[in-house]
Design an enzyme around this catalytic site. Structure first.
Site, mmCIF file in Angstrom:
data_model
loop_
_atom_site.group_PDB
_atom_site.id
_atom_site.type_symbol
_atom_site.label_atom_id
_atom_site.label_comp_id
_atom_site.label_asym_id
_atom_site.label_seq_id
_atom_site.Cartn_x
_atom_site.Cartn_y
_atom_site.Cartn_z
ATOM 1 N NE ARG A 243 37.264 34.513 -17.260
ATOM 2 C CZ ARG A 243 38.586 34.444 -17.309
ATOM 3 N NH1 ARG A 243 39.272 34.081 -16.225
ATOM 4 N NH2 ARG A 243 39.242 34.720 -18.422
ATOM 5 C CE LYS A 270 36.045 31.855 -21.199
ATOM 6 N NZ LYS A 270 35.494 33.158 -21.663
ATOM 7 C CG HIS A 333 31.749 38.976 -16.892
ATOM 8 N ND1 HIS A 333 32.660 39.561 -17.749
ATOM 9 C CD2 HIS A 333 32.168 37.694 -16.760
ATOM 10 C CE1 HIS A 333 33.566 38.679 -18.121
ATOM 11 N NE2 HIS A 333 33.293 37.540 -17.527
ATOM 12 N NE ARG A 336 36.848 39.037 -16.415
ATOM 13 C CZ ARG A 336 38.081 38.589 -16.245
ATOM 14 N NH1 ARG A 336 38.613 38.547 -15.017
ATOM 15 N NH2 ARG A 336 38.794 38.161 -17.266
ATOM 16 C CG HIS A 360 41.748 38.379 -20.917
ATOM 17 N ND1 HIS A 360 41.581 39.729 -21.160
ATOM 18 C CD2 HIS A 360 40.575 37.960 -20.365
ATOM 19 C CE1 HIS A 360 40.388 40.105 -20.786
ATOM 20 N NE2 HIS A 360 39.752 39.058 -20.289
ATOM 21 C CE1 TYR A 370 59.581 29.338 -27.964
ATOM 22 C CE2 TYR A 370 57.730 29.743 -29.435
ATOM 23 C CZ TYR A 370 58.901 29.064 -29.133
ATOM 24 O OH TYR A 370 59.371 28.106 -29.999
#
Length: 405
Positions: A243, A270, A333, A336, A360, A370
């Site tokens: 980012r 983030k 941005h 990405r 993400h 998990y």
């Protein structure tokens, strides 16, 4: 004989002691030697004579005092001590003043701060909650209704700020759920508002994802005639696809150029999780070039006004504009999206590795709980492949298809 407003105004204190004026039914006005005029109500409860203070005149008028007397009679008929009830009412009033929407919202913000949420995020939350505060901030949170919340959100919609209204509804819901958890309210009225707001039209950040066009962008960046650190920032953004804020705030202590690893601390991510970026040989070479410029500073990209503050995102987007790319074509941005698109299109790398490198969060809460795999070896190879692919695109190599034969 019942009192009158004129008699109360005319009442003068005695030279010594207290003057007592009766209105009947146990209601009295005490005129003290100092000139104060205080309401008192006498009554019997549980076989005992007792009194309760009703306040001072003129703050409590004769009409108000009589209404309090009638209320006391009603309580006595129900077997309730008016004095005790009045004490409980005062405690509840104090609690309500301390349990306003603003008070609970501020507590929630402080809780988030203790949990390590970014100050930038907290400031945005406080800014958004300010819109709700104008309408419901001083109201006891337990008494706020869904229509009141909707009215506050409608003010944003009236200004065309549909996305802000939707985000605020979610944030207000967090405040109410925190209020429920801490015993200040019993329900969240925002649940009733689902579907009541205008759905905002999702706008994706502009990005060049077509390989040949992306190659043209890379060549334009290589020829950027402005500040060399801005060129290097755009080139590193291409190779790392982090980012923009994560790159702009990068510090030299986070980099191990010998090992080829950039370790970004959780506080700057983030998703509030530490993140590692494998550095390709090309990225290391760019960082070495940059080190000669800013290696003696804390930040990789110190600002012009203060070396303790990084360059702004406007610096990177402004450079793209000077290169001829409009805000509808490419943003900082957008690198990405370009990397994500081409890495997925290549079919060489697992979606998990790509998503993990993009940092993400998995939308599936159970899966996220998990998922502990880091996919680090695959990510190292993937970042090397990406850097080589970027070189091919920059050289203008024709890319017929990224897919494997």
């Amino acid at each position: 004989m019942p009192l009158s407003d004129a008699a109360i105004r005319a009442a003068k204190p005695k030279q010594s002691g207290r003057l007592t004026l009766s209105d009947g039914g146990g209601l009295q006005l005490w005129v003290t030697a100092a000139g104060s005029k205080l309401w008192s109500l006498a009554y019997r409860f549980g076989g005992k004579q007792t009194r309760v203070a009703l306040g001072a005149w003129p703050a409590v008028s004769l009409k108000d005092a009589r209404q309090l007397r009638e209320k006391a009679k009603t309580l006595l008929a129900r077997g309730i001590d008016p004095g005790e009830q009045r004490k409980q009412d005062k405690v509840r009033e104090v609690a309500e003043r301390n349990n306003t929407f603003n008070a609970v919202a501020n507590e929630l913000i402080e809780k988030k701060r203790r949990e390590g949420k970014a100050e930038k995020t907290l400031r945005k939350n406080q800014w958004a909650l300010g819109f709700a505060s104008q309408s419901i901030g001083s109201r006891p949170i337990a008494s706020i209704t869904a229509p009141e919340v909707l009215a506050a959100l409608r003010k944003l919609e009236a200004r065309g700020r549909y996305e802000t209204a939707v985000r605020l509804r979610a944030l207000v819901g967090q405040v109410f759920r925190y209020g429920i958890a801490t015993g200040r309210c019993e329900s969240d009225p925002t649940f009733a508002l689902r579907g009541a707001l205008t759905a905002p039209i999702t706008k994706h950040r502009p990005a060049i994802i077509e390989p040949i066009a992306f190659g043209g962008l890379l060549r334009s960046i290589d020829g950027y005639a402005g500040d060399p650190t801005t060129r290097l920032a755009l080139q590193l953004l291409t190779l790392t696809f982090v980012r923009p804020g994560e790159l702009r705030n990068a510090e030299w202590l986070e980099f191990d150029l010998d090992a080829g690893v950039w370790a970004i601390p959780a506080g700057r991510m983030k998703m509030r999780r530490p993140h590692r970026v494998p550095l390709s040989p090309q990225a290391v070479s760019l960082l070495q070039e940059l080190h000669a410029i800013s290696g003696h500073r804390r930040l990789l990209f110190p600002g012009l006004r203060s070396v303790e503050r990084p360059i702004s995102e406007n610096t990177l987007n402004g450079a793209l504009r000077r290169l001829g790319y409009s805000q509808d074509q490419m943003t900082a941005h957008g690198f990405r999206a370009a990397a994500s698109s081409m890495l997925n299109e290549s079919c060489k790398w697992s979606g998990d590795a790509i998503e993990r490198q993009l940092a993400h969060a998995d939308p599936d809460e159970v899966r996220r709980a998990y998922a502990r795999a880091d996919f680090w070896p695959e990510r190292i190879e993937m970042m090397k492949w990406w850097a080589d692919h970027v070189d091919r695109l920059r050289q203008g190599a024709e890319v017929v298809s990224l897919r494997r034969a």
